[in-house]
Design an enzyme around this catalytic site. Structure first.
Site, short mmCIF file in Angstrom:
data_model
loop_
_atom_site.label_atom_id
_atom_site.label_comp_id
_atom_site.label_asym_id
_atom_site.label_seq_id
_atom_site.Cartn_x
_atom_site.Cartn_y
_atom_site.Cartn_z
N GLU A 124 -8.64 20.06 -10.02
CA GLU A 124 -7.22 20.16 -10.65
C GLU A 124 -7.03 21.79 -10.73
O GLU A 124 -5.65 22.15 -10.76
CB GLU A 124 -7.11 19.83 -12.10
CG GLU A 124 -7.32 18.20 -12.32
CD GLU A 124 -6.13 17.73 -11.91
OE1 GLU A 124 -4.94 18.18 -11.76
OE2 GLU A 124 -6.04 16.34 -11.75
N SER B 137 9.48 -22.83 7.55
CA SER B 137 10.89 -23.40 7.58
C SER B 137 11.59 -22.94 6.69
O SER B 137 13.03 -23.11 6.59
CB SER B 137 10.91 -25.04 7.74
OG SER B 137 10.61 -25.36 8.99
#
Length: 841
Positions: A97, A375
């Site tokens: 950080e 389908s």
């Protein structure tokens, strides 16, 4: 000349005086601005106590404004002093950080410069370049607006914090304020949540894991995303080694350690409920659409107004809790399933089921899955594009080719083995025939179909440029959410409603309000959408979607299945139903994930259609039924389709259910106005015995009380009770029972329950009368190119996708069992024109 020289000197003196004055002004402004920042920062930290921050909890509301959940920030059990925090955690935090934390004075100009360049390149106000001190300032003192002015205040507070607190005190405050996911703030509760330890007892690997989470708690949670969490943890361990905090041996040992496993009661009680998939999707949409993170929501003060319809959600939860609504499980895992219901008009997600065993922030099958739609894709890829392109040429009554044929080597098959010279578009969709759909896509062009699919919001890849998309043969597949969103087009006069879960998100304390703004997404002309809708209504009334009927309510929709690649022709890999009432659109999927020889699904889309009927029927109780209304200016056709009534074709299959022999009868053909009487006999049809009468469903289960092997016949009757042409005589087919006995208990889920009907493939063994061994499962789409393992693309063991199961190579003869691994013909050149002998572009 002398006068001109004096004028030039005076002019130069004025310019010099101006320049000096400007520099002094600029210097004083900078100094003044700096002291102003210091003053502002001092005032801000004087009015706020770091250790005693309070905010009203954020509330999530349902569609009716009723509170669903309160996001209660869990208070730190103990404020952990710096001396009781593992030095390894400090080193890990600084490595990832803020490497220069002990060198700067609250701001790091090198990082800020890089962040500014990055913001300019991206054209946004991305968070970046912030030191730990700035992050503390932002989390504690500032509102959530991402503005340059807020960044200025953040800097002033950071400088003031550095002037008033030591570096160790700042780290101590930061680690006791930071968000670690799961509603937990502070290193003390985080260490207990993930490792059941005190912060002082963390190992190197555990310290790196905790340091990895705050950057993006949802993304790097070891519970929700172990792969990403491990990748980031290992990266931090590498950074710690490069910074000299650990040795290479320590790094490798720590990287080899397993991640923590989620245990019971790790998440807040208010989140551990059956609606967790819905709540997690709220978090995702808040950040993706409105840039409000989960951490910011947990900080409190937010009101989140969602689209949840509690009656629909409750009905869905109830249906999913009943194991009888699903095929029987395999030896190691059960059939997975997901469902989503959206408002037909505005796209609001009314209910969501992310999986049968969804875990917090886990994989959401309803939203993230990518599987072959079978389908259920035909209306999107073929019928709607054709009708919308030219409704006078292509409509429900247009005649399509239904001859068995090859399209440049691509030879689709009808699941029932029945072909004809031609068939109406309406009847082709009702029957879910494959050849007419492929033929029509070939006529209008693959490129046209692809363009419409993308309009429907479904992503395609270059590999999808072939006729297989007519049957749902997608290289990547799609999700229930995408399918439901696409089908809103048919229920909404051609306008697709954008699926969303948040209507309004506001924080009155900070003055922030986000309201969902609906977009006009017209995909089809109104008359085209209505034409497709009328066919989808018929598909539920008399076609493959009959199990989706809801008593007293109109329903439209389409089933879909894909064929297994691990089992025989009677096994389905995916089962779908996508349909709608006038109020809601729903999409249901079922399938093993992954599928293998021990985990085969022998039932098809009858179960998904039934799930739709069950959830919407229960969820709409008390809501007045209303019919589908055609778009303005379009008259509902009163006359039914003028076509020859197809003869009734009967099939009889033996199965075993609860140690009793049963004969599953199912038939196709007939008319939606018919009722049916069922007879059985031994040798002489004249001595037949009636076992059922007045049936409207086209299926019946006959329980045998002895060893007699009957023959069956079905007699249809019209609305006046007049007897019509009877069906064929069906002898009992024993192959399904033989399969069940041979494959054992774990493959017993092919049996049909009372009232079941065959969907998209006839009987579970793939056979219909007079056909022999069929393709089964309807062979819808490229089911073999499906996805395995949490919806990820690809085949088991790295196998490449193969062609749709109904493809047979040209010249292979009449075999009804296509070989695996058939390659599709290459796509045509970009300039190829529509024709009868190949693909169209």
């Amino acid at each position: 000349m002398a006068a001109k020289a004096r004028q030039r000197v005076k002019k130069k003196n004025k310019m010099l005086l101006f320049a000096v004055s400007f520099v002094i002004f600029l210097f004083l402004s900078v100094i003044g601005g700096y002291f102003s920042l210091l003053y502002a920062g001092e005032k801000m930290i004087d009015t706020t106590k770091l250790e005693d921050l309070k905010a009203e909890p954020s509330i999530i509301y349902d569609k009716n404004g009723k509170e669903m959940m309160s996001l209660v920030r869990q208070k730190n059990s103990d404020y952990v002093p710096f001396s009781q925090i593992s030095p390894m955690l400090i080193d890990a935090l600084l490595s990832v950080e803020d490497k220069r934390f002990y060198e700067h004075k609250g701001i790091d100009m090198i990082r800020i410069g890089g962040a500014i360049i990055n913001d300019i390149q991206k054209g946004s106000l991305a968070e970046g370049g912030s030191t730990i001190t700035q992050q503390l300032a932002r989390r504690v003192f500032l509102s959530l607006e991402k503005t340059f002015w807020r960044k200025t205040k953040e800097v002033s507070i950071a400088i003031a914090l550095e002037r008033n607190y030591s570096k160790d005190q700042i780290l101590e405050m930061y680690l006791n304020q930071i968000y670690f996911g799961e509603g937990v703030y502070g290193v003390g509760d985080a260490a207990k949540l993930y490792f059941d330890k005190k912060p002082s007892d963390l190992t190197i690997s555990e310290a790196a894991m905790l340091a990895a989470i705050p950057k993006a708690p949802s993304t790097y949670s070891p519970f929700a995303n172990p792969e990403k969490a491990k990748e980031r943890r290992d990266t931090i361990l590498r950074l710690m080694y490069e910074d000299g905090h650990i040795t290479n041996e320590q790094k490798e040992k720590a990287q080899a350690e397993p991640l923590p496993k989620e245990h019971k009661n790790t998440t807040e009680n208010s989140s551990k409920n059956v609606n967790r998939a819905f709540i997690d999707y709220v978090f995702r949409e808040a950040e993706a659409r409105y840039n409000v993170t989960e951490e910011e929501l947990y900080r409190g003060g937010w009101s989140v107004y969602t689209t949840l319809e509690p009656n629909i959600q409750d009905a869905m939860v109830k249906a999913y809790a009943n194991e009888k609504n699903f095929p029987k499980p395999g030896p190691k895992r059960a059939v997975e399933s997901a469902m989503v219901v959206v408002d037909a008009k505005n796209g609001g997600i009314a209910a969501l089921m992310g999986g049968r065993n969804y875990t917090a922030k886990g994989f959401n099958y309803a939203t993230d899955m990518a599987r072959q739609p079978g389908s259920s894709f035909k209306p999107l890829a073929v019928y709607a594009p054709a009708i919308d392109t030219d409704i006078h040429k292509w409509n429900a009554h247009s005649m399509l080719s239904n001859k068995r044929q090859s399209f440049n080597g691509y030879e689709p098959r009808n699941y029932n083995g029945k072909y004809s010279e031609s068939i109406s578009m309406m009847r082709a969709l009702i029957n879910s025939d494959n050849v007419p759909a492929v033929w029509l896509l070939n006529e209008i062009g693959v490129k046209t179909g692809m363009n419409y699919i993308e309009k429907f919001g479904i992503e395609l890849s270059p590999d999808d440029r072939n006729l297989a998309i007519a049957l749902g043969g997608l290289s990547k597949g799609t999700s229930p959410l995408k399918m439901a969103q696409a089908y809103t087009t048919f229920a909404n006069g051609g306008v697709m409603a954008e699926a969303h879960i948040i209507e309004k998100l506001e924080n009155k304390r900070s003055g922030v309000e986000h309201v969902f703004e609906a977009k006009e997404n017209r995909v089809l002309k109104p008359e085209a959408a209505w034409e497709v809708h009328t066919m989808l209504e018929r598909a539920v009334q008399e076609g493959t979607g009959r199990a989706a009927k809801i008593s007293g309510r109109p329903v439209a929709g389409k089933t879909g299945t894909t064929q297994s690649i691990a089992g025989d022709s009677g096994v389905n890999k995916d089962a779908w139903f996508v349909g709608y009432t006038p109020e809601y659109v729903g999409a249901v999927w079922m399938g093993f994930d992954p599928e293998d020889k021990q985990h085969l699904m022998r039932q098809g889309s009858s179960l998904t259609a039934k799930m739709f009927s069950m959830v919407l029927g229960e969820g709409l109780k008390g809501v007045k039924s209303r019919g589908f209304e055609p778009p303005a200016g379009i008259q509902r056709q009163q006359e039914e389709e003028k076509e020859e009534v197809l003869p009734v074709q009967l099939a009889a299959d033996m199965t075993l259910d609860e140690d009793k022999l049963k004969v599953v009868l199912s038939w196709i053909g007939g008319s939606p106005d018919y009722t049916y009487d069922v007879y059985r006999f031994t040798d002489n049809p004249e001595n037949r015995e009636k076992v059922a009468s007045g049936l409207r469903e086209m299926s019946y289960v006959d329980t045998l009380n002895g060893p007699t092997m009957y023959k069956y016949i079905v007699v249809p009757r019209d609305a006046d009770g007049e007897e019509k042409r009877p069906s064929n005589v069906a002898e009992i087919n024993m192959s399904q029972l033989e399969n069940l006995l041979r494959e054992g208990e774990h493959h017993d889920d092919g049996q049909m329950q009372d009232g079941d009907i065959p969907i998209d493939g006839g009987m579970d063994n793939g056979e219909w009368p007079g056909q022999g061994n069929g393709n089964g499962g309807n062979g819808q789409g490229n089911g073999n190119g499906g996805n395995n393992g949490n919806g990820n693309n690809g085949q088991p063991d790295g196998q490449p996708p193969v062609a749709p199961p109904d493809i047979v190579p040209s010249g292979e003869g009449d075999s009804q069992s296509p070989p695996q691994g058939i390659e599709l013909p290459p796509p045509p050149d970009q300039g190829q024109q529509p024709g009868s002998d190949g693909f169209n572009g």
